[in-house]
Scaffold this active site. Sequence first.
Site, PDB file in Angstrom:
ATOM      1  N   HIS A 184      52.782 -31.254 -15.675  1.00 40.88           N
ATOM      2  CA  HIS A 184      53.763 -32.266 -16.089  1.00 40.88           C
ATOM      3  C   HIS A 184      55.043 -32.139 -15.269  1.00 40.88           C
ATOM      4  CE1 HIS A 184      56.036 -34.627 -19.246  1.00 40.88           C
ATOM      5  NE2 HIS A 184      57.032 -33.933 -18.699  1.00 40.88           N
ATOM      6  N   GLU A 185      55.559 -30.916 -15.194  1.00 41.57           N
ATOM      7  CA  GLU A 185      56.818 -30.701 -14.471  1.00 41.57           C
ATOM      8  C   GLU A 185      56.643 -30.886 -12.963  1.00 41.57           C
ATOM      9  OE1 GLU A 185      59.637 -30.519 -15.846  1.00 41.57           O
ATOM     10  OE2 GLU A 185      58.968 -30.233 -17.909  1.00 41.57           O
TER      11      GLU A 185
ATOM     12  N   HIS B 187      56.799 -34.552 -11.994  1.00 45.83           N
ATOM     13  CA  HIS B 187      58.181 -35.014 -11.838  1.00 45.83           C
ATOM     14  C   HIS B 187      58.739 -34.576 -10.484  1.00 45.83           C
ATOM     15  CE1 HIS B 187      58.485 -36.432 -15.888  1.00 45.83           C
ATOM     16  NE2 HIS B 187      58.525 -35.245 -16.463  1.00 45.83           N
TER      17      HIS B 187
END
Length: 215
Positions: free
Chosen positions: A77-78, A81
């Site tokens: 997820h990170e 980004h």
Amino acid sequence: MPYKPEYTIEINPNFGRRMSVGKEEMKHIAIAVLALSISFTILYMDIKGFFSSNWVINTLGWFGFSLVAVTSSFLIHELAHKFVAQRMGAWAEFRMYPAGLILGLIMSALGFLIAAPGAVMISGRINDKDNGVISLAGPAVNGVLAVIFYILMILTTGYASILFYLIAHLNIILAIFNMVPIMPFDGSKIYKWNKTVYFMTAGLLVALYIVIRVL
């Protein structure tokens, strides 16, 4: 979830287009993943005898599973980004929140998990659309991973099926949680950029959650 500081710095517009991870960032990622994995291990080890009747082996089994689950949900997820931001020419690096990681360890000991492990810090010439797309990357990749692990759950049986279900469930919960349309969650930036995209994404994720939970 990405975090955009109140200030921005002027940087070379081509800075960051080559995806990379810094040494300091690697340290923050390693500590965050390890702490989260321990938190999940504490939470899951109440399920005694899942891997073995021996509590040491059972605990190590849950830690190994938690490490895989955290890597295939929170970390990806990170990184989603981060890499989207870098492709847009921004500086982007993950930084852990020590207090948030400690909170996770405490909460897991109480039988439920609430944690704020950290966020991707972003600086550069980022407008509302760019920030919305960067923010969308995290929940979107979690949604895709939830589908992949849900399919793996269907295709397997026994313990493997249960473990795949837990990872699918973790991904969809993380995606929906981050779609909350208030700061500092991803949903607030997506909503500010494009309300149609926000509601379509939120609707798809909720529908996927229902499928995973019910079917």
